[in-house]
Design a protein around this motif. Structure first.
Motif, PDB file in Angstrom:
ATOM      1  N   VAL A 155       0.848  -1.200   0.000  1.00  0.00           N
ATOM      2  CA  VAL A 155       0.000   0.000   0.000  1.00  0.00           C
ATOM      3  C   VAL A 155       0.879   1.244   0.000  1.00  0.00           C
ATOM      4  CG1 VAL A 155      -1.733   1.345   1.245  1.00  0.00           C
ATOM      5  CG2 VAL A 155      -1.882  -1.143   1.226  1.00  0.00           C
ATOM      6  N   ALA A 156       0.592   2.140  -0.954  1.00  0.00           N
ATOM      7  CA  ALA A 156       1.273   3.431  -1.025  1.00  0.00           C
ATOM      8  C   ALA A 156       0.276   4.526  -0.700  1.00  0.00           C
ATOM      9  CB  ALA A 156       1.871   3.646  -2.408  1.00  0.00           C
ATOM     10  N   CYS A 157       0.775   5.553  -0.031  1.00  0.00           N
ATOM     11  CA  CYS A 157      -0.096   6.664   0.357  1.00  0.00           C
ATOM     12  C   CYS A 157       0.627   7.976   0.105  1.00  0.00           C
ATOM     13  CB  CYS A 157      -0.469   6.554   1.825  1.00  0.00           C
ATOM     14  SG  CYS A 157      -1.377   7.981   2.479  1.00  0.00           S
ATOM     15  N   ILE A 158      -0.084   8.935  -0.462  1.00  0.00           N
ATOM     16  CA  ILE A 158       0.444  10.284  -0.620  1.00  0.00           C
ATOM     17  C   ILE A 158      -0.464  11.252   0.120  1.00  0.00           C
ATOM     18  CG2 ILE A 158      -0.742  10.669  -2.830  1.00  0.00           C
ATOM     19  CD1 ILE A 158       1.673  12.417  -3.645  1.00  0.00           C
ATOM     20  N   LEU A 159       0.143  12.151   0.873  1.00  0.00           N
ATOM     21  CA  LEU A 159      -0.582  13.169   1.618  1.00  0.00           C
ATOM     22  C   LEU A 159      -0.301  14.516   0.971  1.00  0.00           C
ATOM     23  CD1 LEU A 159       0.431  11.916   5.183  1.00  0.00           C
ATOM     24  CD2 LEU A 159      -1.657  11.356   3.917  1.00  0.00           C
ATOM     25  N   LYS A 160      -1.347  15.158   0.474  1.00  0.00           N
ATOM     26  CA  LYS A 160      -1.196  16.424  -0.239  1.00  0.00           C
ATOM     27  C   LYS A 160      -1.791  17.547   0.599  1.00  0.00           C
ATOM     28  CE  LYS A 160      -2.107  13.882  -4.546  1.00  0.00           C
ATOM     29  NZ  LYS A 160      -3.013  13.794  -5.737  1.00  0.00           N
ATOM     30  N   GLU A 161      -0.947  18.445   1.045  1.00  0.00           N
ATOM     31  CA  GLU A 161      -1.413  19.562   1.866  1.00  0.00           C
ATOM     32  C   GLU A 161      -2.123  20.596   0.992  1.00  0.00           C
ATOM     33  OE1 GLU A 161       0.653  22.077   5.362  1.00  0.00           O
ATOM     34  OE2 GLU A 161       1.417  22.545   3.353  1.00  0.00           O
ATOM     35  N   ILE A 162      -3.402  20.787   1.247  1.00  0.00           N
ATOM     36  CA  ILE A 162      -4.174  21.784   0.512  1.00  0.00           C
ATOM     37  C   ILE A 162      -4.056  23.134   1.211  1.00  0.00           C
ATOM     38  CG2 ILE A 162      -6.437  22.388  -0.404  1.00  0.00           C
ATOM     39  CD1 ILE A 162      -5.091  19.841  -1.589  1.00  0.00           C
ATOM     40  N   ASN A 163      -4.163  23.113   2.534  1.00  0.00           N
ATOM     41  CA  ASN A 163      -3.887  24.290   3.363  1.00  0.00           C
ATOM     42  C   ASN A 163      -3.463  23.801   4.738  1.00  0.00           C
ATOM     43  OD1 ASN A 163      -6.328  23.821   4.923  1.00  0.00           O
ATOM     44  ND2 ASN A 163      -7.467  24.756   3.226  1.00  0.00           N
ATOM     45  N   ASN A 164      -3.342  24.695   5.702  1.00  0.00           N
ATOM     46  CA  ASN A 164      -2.807  24.315   7.010  1.00  0.00           C
ATOM     47  C   ASN A 164      -3.648  23.281   7.753  1.00  0.00           C
ATOM     48  OD1 ASN A 164      -0.609  26.020   6.767  1.00  0.00           O
ATOM     49  ND2 ASN A 164      -1.652  27.767   7.720  1.00  0.00           N
ATOM     50  N   ASN A 165      -4.893  23.132   7.356  1.00  0.00           N
ATOM     51  CA  ASN A 165      -5.768  22.220   8.096  1.00  0.00           C
ATOM     52  C   ASN A 165      -6.578  21.309   7.178  1.00  0.00           C
ATOM     53  OD1 ASN A 165      -6.592  21.455  10.803  1.00  0.00           O
ATOM     54  ND2 ASN A 165      -8.623  22.260  10.300  1.00  0.00           N
ATOM     55  N   LYS A 166      -6.056  21.059   5.976  1.00  0.00           N
ATOM     56  CA  LYS A 166      -6.763  20.192   5.038  1.00  0.00           C
ATOM     57  C   LYS A 166      -5.757  19.411   4.207  1.00  0.00           C
ATOM     58  CE  LYS A 166     -10.428  20.333   1.510  1.00  0.00           C
ATOM     59  NZ  LYS A 166     -11.331  21.221   0.740  1.00  0.00           N
ATOM     60  N   VAL A 167      -5.905  18.089   4.200  1.00  0.00           N
ATOM     61  CA  VAL A 167      -4.970  17.212   3.504  1.00  0.00           C
ATOM     62  C   VAL A 167      -5.745  16.243   2.616  1.00  0.00           C
ATOM     63  CG1 VAL A 167      -3.173  15.453   3.764  1.00  0.00           C
ATOM     64  CG2 VAL A 167      -3.325  17.339   5.417  1.00  0.00           C
ATOM     65  N   LYS A 168      -5.353  16.150   1.366  1.00  0.00           N
ATOM     66  CA  LYS A 168      -5.915  15.159   0.460  1.00  0.00           C
ATOM     67  C   LYS A 168      -5.089  13.878   0.570  1.00  0.00           C
ATOM     68  CE  LYS A 168      -9.235  17.291  -1.954  1.00  0.00           C
ATOM     69  NZ  LYS A 168     -10.610  16.783  -2.092  1.00  0.00           N
ATOM     70  N   ILE A 169      -5.754  12.760   0.752  1.00  0.00           N
ATOM     71  CA  ILE A 169      -5.088  11.469   0.896  1.00  0.00           C
ATOM     72  C   ILE A 169      -5.311  10.639  -0.359  1.00  0.00           C
ATOM     73  CG2 ILE A 169      -5.003   9.317   2.209  1.00  0.00           C
ATOM     74  CD1 ILE A 169      -6.041  10.879   4.628  1.00  0.00           C
ATOM     75  N   GLY A 170      -4.226  10.172  -0.959  1.00  0.00           N
ATOM     76  CA  GLY A 170      -4.313   9.277  -2.100  1.00  0.00           C
ATOM     77  C   GLY A 170      -3.775   7.912  -1.709  1.00  0.00           C
ATOM     78  N   LEU A 171      -4.476   6.851  -2.104  1.00  0.00           N
ATOM     79  CA  LEU A 171      -4.090   5.495  -1.749  1.00  0.00           C
ATOM     80  C   LEU A 171      -3.994   4.612  -2.981  1.00  0.00           C
ATOM     81  CD1 LEU A 171      -6.525   5.125   1.269  1.00  0.00           C
ATOM     82  CD2 LEU A 171      -4.035   5.097   1.465  1.00  0.00           C
ATOM     83  N   ARG A 172      -2.960   3.771  -3.022  1.00  0.00           N
ATOM     84  CA  ARG A 172      -2.803   2.785  -4.083  1.00  0.00           C
ATOM     85  C   ARG A 172      -2.383   1.461  -3.453  1.00  0.00           C
ATOM     86  NH1 ARG A 172      -4.635   6.630  -6.019  1.00  0.00           N
ATOM     87  NH2 ARG A 172      -4.123   7.712  -7.956  1.00  0.00           N
ATOM     88  N   SER A 173      -2.865   0.348  -3.985  1.00  0.00           N
ATOM     89  CA  SER A 173      -2.438  -0.963  -3.514  1.00  0.00           C
ATOM     90  C   SER A 173      -1.993  -1.805  -4.695  1.00  0.00           C
ATOM     91  CB  SER A 173      -3.555  -1.666  -2.740  1.00  0.00           C
ATOM     92  OG  SER A 173      -4.645  -1.968  -3.583  1.00  0.00           O
ATOM     93  N   LYS A 174      -1.284  -2.876  -4.394  1.00  0.00           N
ATOM     94  CA  LYS A 174      -0.695  -3.692  -5.451  1.00  0.00           C
ATOM     95  C   LYS A 174      -1.421  -5.012  -5.656  1.00  0.00           C
ATOM     96  CE  LYS A 174       3.696  -3.461  -5.681  1.00  0.00           C
ATOM     97  NZ  LYS A 174       5.096  -3.593  -5.241  1.00  0.00           N
TER      98      LYS A 174
END
Length: 327
Positions: A263-282
């Motif tokens: 499982v891979a995860c990317i955390l993308k900071e949109i602003n100081n209190n909001k994060v977009k989470i992306g998930l991928r599995s194999k």
């Protein structure tokens, strides 16, 4: 939510009947539009021009530069005001929130047709065409255009090919079926320039994206015997690299492709209190279940969610959730 139907799609004939009977048709992509959403929008919008109807294609967000090569991309509009419309067709949207600020457009539409392939779709339309077995919404649009006996042209063909290619990872992902390849074969027979499309999509990255890619990999963290890989991107990193939000796309796949990572995860900071989470599995983890636990959604091997909090808080939360599914 307009329609609680979960297990049965509305008859495609009813959807075609509604489209054919409508004099005013609006089509809309989801926020942070990807190749599938935009390709489906452009292909169906172009096809519906053959009807005796007014057809308007709407972008619910800024369009990434990588898709600017499509000849009819300039026909997508950004509405200045939201007004009642006769028929709204949403494309590749699992729920109305994916329309962002244009969610109100769906609320004001006389009829909403929801066309999507996400297993997490909540059937928010008055009429719903949802097929989680399809590789992409673009694949569904190809079948719909055929069913409507509309003619294909190079704009439609290129758009559908882009939609399918981007959502299947260039035909590598497990959602790629024999029908997916059948459609790609038919598009090639129709004369698309797949070499040109592939070059624009996959071999045309700006230097700023490469810089962001390198900086992001420096913060790679591995857990559970290297079976979980987590990376993050902050607004400060984007600024330092001269990059754009859209340049985050694709970085997560490199982490997933590490041989030990499930499982891979990317955390993308949109602003100081909001994060977009992306998930991928194999292989075996269904990341749509993980995303659902965070009020997100998507596919078994590609999903996402939004987390209200800091990057560190998001990392701790998502790591705890992923560990529940790792063997």
């Amino acid at each position: 939510m307009r329609n609680q139907k979960k297990n049965l799609n509305d008859d495609i004939d009813l959807i075609i009947e509604k489209i054919n009977a409508s004099e005013e048709i609006y089509l809309i992509s989801h926020i942070n539009p990807d190749g599938d959403s935009l390709g489906s929008l452009l292909a169906l919008g172009e096809a519906l021009k053959q009807l005796d109807s007014s057809v308007t294609m709407v972008a619910s967000d800024d369009i990434p530069d990588r898709y600017s090569f499509l000849s009819n991309i300039s026909e997508i509009e950004k509405l200045d005001e939201i007004k009642p419309v006769e028929l709204l067709i949403t494309l590749d949207c699992g729920d109305q929130d994916r329309l962002g600020e244009f969610k109100e457009l769906a609320n004001k539409a006389k009829t909403v047709i929801n066309i999507d392939h996400h297993i997490s779709n909540n059937y928010f339309g008055d009429l719903n065409l949802v097929n989680s077995d399809a590789s992409s919404t673009g694949e569904m649009i190809y079948d719909l255009i055929e069913k409507m006996n509309l003619k294909f042209n190079h704009k439609i063909n290129n758009s559908i090919y882009m939609a399918i290619s981007t959502d299947t990872g260039s035909f590598k992902y497990s959602n790629t079926s024999y029908h997916t390849h059948e459609i790609a074969s038919n598009l090639l027979k129709k004369g698309i320039d797949n070499e040109y499309i592939n070059n624009k999509l996959y071999q045309n990255n700006p230097l700023s994206k490469a810089k962001l890619f390198i900086e992001t990999l420096k913060n790679l963290e591995l857990y559970n015997n290297n079976s979980i890989g987590i990376i993050y991107i902050t607004q400060a990193m984007i600024k330092r690299c001269g990059a754009k939000i859209e340049h985050m796309d694709g970085i997560i796949n490199f982490v997933r492709d590490i041989d030990t990572v499930e499982v891979a995860c990317i955390l993308k900071e949109i602003n100081n209190n909001k994060v977009k989470i992306g998930l991928r599995s194999k292989e075996y983890v269904d990341v749509s279940k993980i995303a659902k636990n965070l009020n997100g959604g998507g596919h078994k091997k590609a999903s996402g969610a939004t987390f209200l909090g800091t990057i560190d808080e998001a990392r701790d939360k998502i790591l705890s959730e992923i560990q529940n599914y790792i063997r």
